[in-house]
Design an enzyme around this catalytic site. Structure first.
Site, short mmCIF file in Angstrom:
data_model
loop_
_atom_site.label_atom_id
_atom_site.label_comp_id
_atom_site.label_asym_id
_atom_site.label_seq_id
_atom_site.Cartn_x
_atom_site.Cartn_y
_atom_site.Cartn_z
N ASN A 10 -1.89 8.19 -24.90
CA ASN A 10 -1.14 7.31 -23.58
C ASN A 10 -0.55 8.50 -22.50
OD1 ASN A 10 0.54 5.95 -21.89
ND2 ASN A 10 2.15 5.66 -23.56
N HIS A 95 4.96 -1.41 -24.66
CA HIS A 95 5.39 -0.20 -25.05
C HIS A 95 7.06 0.05 -24.66
CE1 HIS A 95 6.13 4.12 -24.67
NE2 HIS A 95 5.06 4.21 -24.92
N GLU A 97 9.05 1.67 -23.19
CA GLU A 97 9.50 2.12 -21.83
C GLU A 97 9.15 0.71 -20.92
OE1 GLU A 97 6.79 5.43 -21.42
OE2 GLU A 97 7.82 6.15 -22.86
N GLU A 167 6.40 2.34 -33.04
CA GLU A 167 6.97 3.59 -32.22
C GLU A 167 8.30 3.33 -32.04
OE1 GLU A 167 3.84 5.18 -29.40
OE2 GLU A 167 4.79 3.72 -28.39
N GLY A 173 9.00 10.97 -27.30
CA GLY A 173 9.44 11.86 -26.10
C GLY A 173 10.55 12.63 -26.55
N SER A 213 6.42 11.20 -31.04
CA SER A 213 6.33 12.80 -31.00
C SER A 213 5.13 13.21 -32.03
CB SER A 213 7.54 13.49 -31.46
OG SER A 213 8.58 13.07 -30.26
C1 PEP Z 1 4.51 7.16 -26.55
O1 PEP Z 1 4.83 6.99 -25.38
O2 PEP Z 1 3.64 6.16 -26.87
C2 PEP Z 1 4.52 8.08 -27.46
C3 PEP Z 1 4.43 8.14 -28.56
O3 PEP Z 1 5.15 9.41 -26.61
P1 PEP Z 1 5.31 10.83 -27.30
O4 PEP Z 1 3.98 11.02 -28.26
O5 PEP Z 1 5.56 11.70 -26.20
O6 PEP Z 1 6.66 10.71 -28.19
#
Ligand code: PEP
Length: 251
Positions: A10, A95, A97, A167, A173, A213
């Site tokens: 992503n 997501h 976000e 997630e 992040g 992450s």
């Molecule tokens: C994401 O935004 O789907 C995500 C998992 O980000 P990161 O790997 O940077 O934590």
């Protein structure tokens, strides 16, 4: 049940068209084992260009969101037919976000899931609890609500498929990853929940990705868990070497 692993990048709101093309080119040059799927989800502006770079390779193209309508007055959104037109086969939906920054509700996410499926795009439905929800023992309640509401009225089977991405918001992040035990516990919970909503054999076929992450150092352990069927990767997907290593996780 053997589920084919899916490693999805992503790219969020990163990359110009030229940067996206370079990154996609570098990724398709990494060795990709034949027993797994790889998906790139660049920003909308780069979908067409990345689609051209990866055409003829095994790498799949995905979008970071999708509207439920084919066309019309939906300023700022993008339709499933537009995404199919540039070669997308999947769309990330819900997501954290989108939920947190843009206020997308479970009801809207459900419409997006339905719209994607109606047009032959496989939705990657994202779910996840916040740190506060985890610390106050609400993780499973929140996840159940997100799964039930996100999939309300959605019929699966006979070629109609979804993917779920767990997630934890506190792991996105932040450099903090759920422990393998925490990830497996949630994935199993989600699979058992899906088995109550659909048939057991349908639930056992649904790929449940972990996101938060994921990096070259933790991917092998995460992918070693029975119910972790892949990864949705943000930061580490923006560099060809780290994503290349993630794609090449060891079982
Ligand atoms: C994401 O935004 O789907 C995500 C998992 O980000 P990161 O790997 O940077 O934590």
């Amino acid at each position: 049940m053997e589920r084919r692993p899916l490693l999805a990048g992503n790219w969020k709101m990163h990359t110009t068209v030229a940067e996206a093309e370079d990154l996609a080119r570098a990724i398709i040059q990494s060795q990709i084992p034949a027993d797994r799927d790889v998906l790139l989800a660049p920003p909308f502006t780069a979908l067409s260009a990345v689609g051209k770079v990866i055409s003829g390779s095994a790498v799949l193209l995905g979008a970071q969101n999708v509207c439920w309508e084919e066309k019309g007055a939906f300023t700022g959104d993008i339709s499933p037919t537009m995404l199919k037109d540039v070669g997308c086969s999947m769309a990330i939906i819900g997501h954290s976000e989108r939920r947190q920054i843009f206020g997308e509700s479970d009801a809207m996410i459900n419409k997006r899931v339905a719209g994607a499926m109606q047009h032959g795009l496989t939705p990657i439905l994202c779910i996840g609890e916040t740190l506060d929800e985890r610390e106050t023992d609400q993780t499973f309640r929140v996840l159940e609500e997100q799964v039930r509401n996100g999939l309300a009225g959605i019929v699966l089977g006979s070629g109609k498929k979804i993917i779920v991405a767990y997630e934890p918001v506190w792991a996105i992040g932040t450099g903090k990853t759920a422990s393998v035990g925490q990830a497996q516990e949630v994935h199993l919970f989600v699979r058992e929940l899906l088995a109550t909503m659909y048939e057991k054999n349908i639930a056992s076929e649904i790929r449940i990705l972990y996101g938060g992450s994921v990096n070259p150092d933790n991917v092998d352990d995460l992918m070693g868990q029975d119910d972790v069927d892949g990864a949705l990767v943000g930061g580490a997907a923006l560099k060809a070497d780290s994503f290349g290593r993630i794609i090449n996780f060891n079982k």
